[in-house]
Design a protein around this motif. Structure first.
Motif, PDB file in Angstrom:
ATOM      1  N   ASP A 316      17.408  15.929   3.203  1.00 42.97           N
ATOM      2  CA  ASP A 316      17.024  16.299   1.836  1.00 42.97           C
ATOM      3  C   ASP A 316      18.055  15.803   0.821  1.00 42.97           C
ATOM      4  OD1 ASP A 316      18.815  18.101   2.918  1.00 42.97           O
ATOM      5  OD2 ASP A 316      18.314  19.649   1.468  1.00 42.97           O
ATOM      6  N   GLN A 319      17.325  12.069   0.252  1.00 42.52           N
ATOM      7  CA  GLN A 319      16.200  11.779  -0.645  1.00 42.52           C
ATOM      8  C   GLN A 319      16.551  12.145  -2.081  1.00 42.52           C
ATOM      9  OE1 GLN A 319      13.445  10.261   0.157  1.00 42.52           O
ATOM     10  NE2 GLN A 319      13.514  10.317   2.375  1.00 42.52           N
ATOM     11  N   TRP A 323      16.172   9.587  -5.292  1.00 46.94           N
ATOM     12  CA  TRP A 323      15.132   9.773  -6.305  1.00 46.94           C
ATOM     13  C   TRP A 323      15.672  10.387  -7.585  1.00 46.94           C
ATOM     14  CZ3 TRP A 323      10.591   7.466  -5.925  1.00 46.94           C
ATOM     15  CH2 TRP A 323      10.170   7.072  -4.649  1.00 46.94           C
ATOM     16  N   LYS A 324      16.699  11.253  -7.471  1.00 44.09           N
ATOM     17  CA  LYS A 324      17.151  11.965  -8.669  1.00 44.09           C
ATOM     18  C   LYS A 324      18.386  11.358  -9.306  1.00 44.09           C
ATOM     19  CE  LYS A 324      15.056  16.263  -7.254  1.00 44.09           C
ATOM     20  NZ  LYS A 324      15.242  17.663  -6.912  1.00 44.09           N
ATOM     21  N   ILE A 327      17.635   6.097  -8.809  1.00 34.81           N
ATOM     22  CA  ILE A 327      16.502   5.441  -9.483  1.00 34.81           C
ATOM     23  C   ILE A 327      16.549   5.633 -10.998  1.00 34.81           C
ATOM     24  CG2 ILE A 327      13.984   5.409  -9.701  1.00 34.81           C
ATOM     25  CD1 ILE A 327      13.845   5.787  -6.694  1.00 34.81           C
ATOM     26  N   PRO A 328      16.734   6.874 -11.518  1.00 32.29           N
ATOM     27  CA  PRO A 328      16.870   6.993 -12.983  1.00 32.29           C
ATOM     28  C   PRO A 328      18.039   6.177 -13.520  1.00 32.29           C
ATOM     29  CG  PRO A 328      16.539   9.149 -12.013  1.00 32.29           C
ATOM     30  CD  PRO A 328      16.723   8.202 -10.878  1.00 32.29           C
ATOM     31  N   LEU A 331      17.158   2.525 -13.704  1.00 37.89           N
ATOM     32  CA  LEU A 331      16.219   2.237 -14.796  1.00 37.89           C
ATOM     33  C   LEU A 331      16.960   2.191 -16.133  1.00 37.89           C
ATOM     34  CD1 LEU A 331      13.081   4.339 -13.819  1.00 37.89           C
ATOM     35  CD2 LEU A 331      13.254   1.871 -13.946  1.00 37.89           C
TER      36      LEU A 331
ATOM     37  N   PHE B  66       6.448  10.797  -1.454  1.00 43.19           N
ATOM     38  CA  PHE B  66       7.472   9.775  -1.709  1.00 43.19           C
ATOM     39  C   PHE B  66       6.870   8.380  -1.543  1.00 43.19           C
ATOM     40  CE2 PHE B  66      10.078  13.389  -0.437  1.00 43.19           C
ATOM     41  CZ  PHE B  66      11.023  13.383  -1.432  1.00 43.19           C
ATOM     42  N   PHE B  73       6.483   2.633  -8.106  1.00 42.45           N
ATOM     43  CA  PHE B  73       7.686   1.989  -8.630  1.00 42.45           C
ATOM     44  C   PHE B  73       7.833   0.558  -8.144  1.00 42.45           C
ATOM     45  CE2 PHE B  73       8.853   6.236  -9.789  1.00 42.45           C
ATOM     46  CZ  PHE B  73       9.591   6.055 -10.939  1.00 42.45           C
ATOM     47  N   GLU B  76       5.864  -1.474 -10.387  1.00 43.08           N
ATOM     48  CA  GLU B  76       6.634  -1.598 -11.617  1.00 43.08           C
ATOM     49  C   GLU B  76       7.668  -2.712 -11.498  1.00 43.08           C
ATOM     50  OE1 GLU B  76       9.298   1.558 -12.072  1.00 43.08           O
ATOM     51  OE2 GLU B  76      10.328   0.630 -13.739  1.00 43.08           O
ATOM     52  N   VAL B 102       9.136   1.283 -19.239  1.00 43.57           N
ATOM     53  CA  VAL B 102      10.077   2.013 -18.384  1.00 43.57           C
ATOM     54  C   VAL B 102      10.072   3.497 -18.751  1.00 43.57           C
ATOM     55  CG1 VAL B 102      12.518   2.305 -17.819  1.00 43.57           C
ATOM     56  CG2 VAL B 102      11.547   0.027 -17.898  1.00 43.57           C
ATOM     57  N   LEU B 106       9.464   6.599 -16.319  1.00 44.15           N
ATOM     58  CA  LEU B 106      10.444   7.668 -16.180  1.00 44.15           C
ATOM     59  C   LEU B 106       9.773   9.014 -16.403  1.00 44.15           C
ATOM     60  CD1 LEU B 106      13.803   6.537 -17.808  1.00 44.15           C
ATOM     61  CD2 LEU B 106      13.453   7.427 -15.523  1.00 44.15           C
ATOM     62  N   LEU B 109       8.196  10.038 -13.298  1.00 42.31           N
ATOM     63  CA  LEU B 109       9.181  10.545 -12.344  1.00 42.31           C
ATOM     64  C   LEU B 109       9.578  11.968 -12.709  1.00 42.31           C
ATOM     65  CD1 LEU B 109      10.925   9.623  -9.891  1.00 42.31           C
ATOM     66  CD2 LEU B 109      12.719   9.112 -11.508  1.00 42.31           C
ATOM     67  N   TRP B 113       9.128  15.357 -10.584  1.00 39.63           N
ATOM     68  CA  TRP B 113      10.328  16.158 -10.389  1.00 39.63           C
ATOM     69  C   TRP B 113      10.044  17.616 -10.752  1.00 39.63           C
ATOM     70  CZ3 TRP B 113      15.619  13.748 -12.100  1.00 39.63           C
ATOM     71  CH2 TRP B 113      16.672  14.549 -11.652  1.00 39.63           C
ATOM     72  N   LEU B 118       9.777  16.122  -5.524  1.00 35.40           N
ATOM     73  CA  LEU B 118      10.942  15.411  -5.005  1.00 35.40           C
ATOM     74  C   LEU B 118      11.799  16.301  -4.114  1.00 35.40           C
ATOM     75  CD1 LEU B 118      12.049  13.319  -8.088  1.00 35.40           C
ATOM     76  CD2 LEU B 118      10.495  12.723  -6.278  1.00 35.40           C
ATOM     77  N   TRP B 120      12.528  18.151  -0.584  1.00 35.85           N
ATOM     78  CA  TRP B 120      12.221  17.974   0.829  1.00 35.85           C
ATOM     79  C   TRP B 120      11.858  19.329   1.400  1.00 35.85           C
ATOM     80  CZ3 TRP B 120      11.747  13.456   3.263  1.00 35.85           C
ATOM     81  CH2 TRP B 120      11.658  13.467   4.642  1.00 35.85           C
TER      82      TRP B 120
END
Lengths: 344, 121
Positions: A316, A319, A323-324, A327-328, A331, B66, B73, B76, B102, B106, B109, B113, B118, B120
């Motif tokens: 966990d 991941q 992802w948190k 990736i942000p 970008l 996921f 993405f 993208e 973008v 976002l 995402l 979130w 996101l 697990w």
């Protein structure tokens, strides 16, 4: 007609050269990494000597290991899907050989100068995921299945930061061609200062850090080694493989580490070029591979340093990081690089 | 043959080299190794105890969301690559367009979130 060192060589001759060069470029760094870092550096990090018996300072240990693997019995588990089980190592190593193709070693020394360059490399790097999934599924073992599924989850999560981190370099260089990315660094300047060119590690430091972390995860090196986690999954997707087939996965892992480091060196450290020298000089056709190898050893030192010093991430946490955070961040890095590129 | 196709011929050759290398390793090994299969050797490995149940057991695949996000993405990324290599020519217009693109992604995402996708579980 392409000429190497200004000598005209027929097409079949060039192809033979390229194939031999490709074999050397994949296997030599892999061997060097395993001996220098996995055998010796790891031992010194853990306050022990490592292999000392085979050859001076254990330098022939590698040959002994390969020789051992050749003599081991080849075992196919009775319940395994034999065809897919046998095909998996082929897929993994094929992906490595396709990946080395786009790496340039000098102004005229390259395997193939694709205009899609880095895009092609990122595309074929995901082929090895298929090989890993095949191995995990075909083994018909619970450990392998879990390892294969974890590998798939991890590799798709970290492929995105890897791809997005490259984007900053592409924006700065204005091209996808690996050779032109090297020239862009050699001929570039940082805010008008052109003394050392513009190795993108300086202007794309965030991109480099993201690329390195994502690369570590793509190679399933610790601390991102949930898919192979030997203390809980034995060896993950490789559990049922024995002897030479296991060795092939092992070679694939370290050869891919070497090739990925070459790509990182080309993208961020200037590849075969060194600051202060003219990138067009013929000298680089000879010196280039050595320079690139030196940079590869630097990048892989970082990978193995992290590998030996950090404990394993939980699934966990792994991941969450992708992802948190990554990736942000990547970008934002793309947009920031774009703004700086247009404004300056 | 054009240079373009020739360069992809090298791609095919290198794929073949990868396969041939594995084949050569397996070929040499088949000359050197013994072959004495026994019932125990062919068993699936399960930490030394007798394996139980079906090996292709149903597993809880926790990350299908996921995988969906990944496809999003990745598509993208395909849109950003051509933009990134032509940014100098596109200038401010291209920059604003891509910033909006973008930003929307976002937002997606952030939505996933906030929905707890996101995590697990």
């Amino acid at each position: 007609m392409i000429s190497i060192l200004s000598v005209e060589i027929p097409y079949w001759g060039q192809t033979t050269f390229r194939v031999l060069g490709g074999l050397a470029a994949v296997l030599l760094p892999a061997g060097a990494l395993v001996y220098i870092y996995l055998f010796k550096l790891m031992s010194f990090v853990q306050s022990r000597l490592g292999p000392m018996e085979a050859g001076p300072a254990g330098s022939l240990q590698l040959l002994a290991e390969v020789g051992k693997a050749f003599q081991k019995e080849d075992i196919f588990p009775r319940k395994a899907d034999k065809l897919v089980f046998a095909a998996a190592p082929f897929v993994v190593l094929m992906s490595t050989f396709l990946l080395i193709l786009v790496v340039p070693f000098g102004p005229d020394a390259w395997f193939v100068n694709l205009d899609t360059g880095i895009f092609f490399a990122l595309a074929v790097s995901s082929v090895s995921v298929i090989g890993i999934l095949m191995a995990g599924w075909a083994s018909a073992s619970k450990y392998s299945l879990l390892g294969g599924l974890r590998a798939a989850g991890q590799l798709i999560a970290y492929e995105l930061p890897l791809v997005l981190a490259v984007m900053g370099v592409v924006i700065q260089a204005g091209t996808l061609n690996m050779q032109e990315i090297v020239y862009a660094q050699a001929e570039g300047e940082i805010f008008g200062i052109s003394g050392i060119g513009n190795p993108f590690i300086i202007t794309q430091f965030i991109g480099f850090a993201i690329f390195l972390i994502a690369m570590q995860a793509e190679l399933t090196q610790p601390p991102f080694d949930m898919p192979v986690a030997e203390s809980e999954l034995v060896s993950g997707y490789m559990t049922e493989y024995s002897g030479i087939r296991f060795l092939l996965f092992f070679i694939g892992e370290f050869a891919t580490a070497g090739v990925f480091s070459m790509i990182a060196s080309v993208l961020f450290l200037g590849g075969w070029w060194v600051p202060g020298l003219d990138p067009d000089s013929n000298l680089f056709n000879i010196l280039g591979p050595a320079v690139l190898f030196g940079k590869v050893m630097l990048v892989t030192f970082l990978i193995f340093w992290f590998r030996f010093t950090y404990p394993r991430f939980r699934e966990d946490q792994l991941q969450k990081l992708a992802w948190k955070v990554l990736i942000p961040l990547s970008l934002v890095n793309i947009v920031a690089t774009g703004i700086l590129k247009v404004v300056f | 043959m054009s240079d373009f196709l020739r360069s992809y011929l090298v791609v095919a050759i290198f794929g073949g080299v990868g396969v041939a290398l594995v084949g050569a390793f397996l070929g040499i090994a088949s000359l050197l190794r013994p072959s004495k299969p026994s019932e125990q050797k062919l068993m699936t490995y399960e930490s030394g105890v007798n394996p139980t149940g079906d090996m292709w057991a149903q597993a809880n695949i926790r990350y299908y969301v996921f995988a969906l996000l990944f496809v999003l993405f990745d598509v993208e990324a395909i849109f950003i690559f051509p933009w990134a290599s032509r940014l100098e020519a596109l200038g401010v217009f291209g920059l604003v367009e891509m910033a909006i693109f973008v930003f929307i992604l976002l937002l997606g995402l952030v939505y996933a979130w906030r929905k707890g996708m996101l995590k697990w579980v």
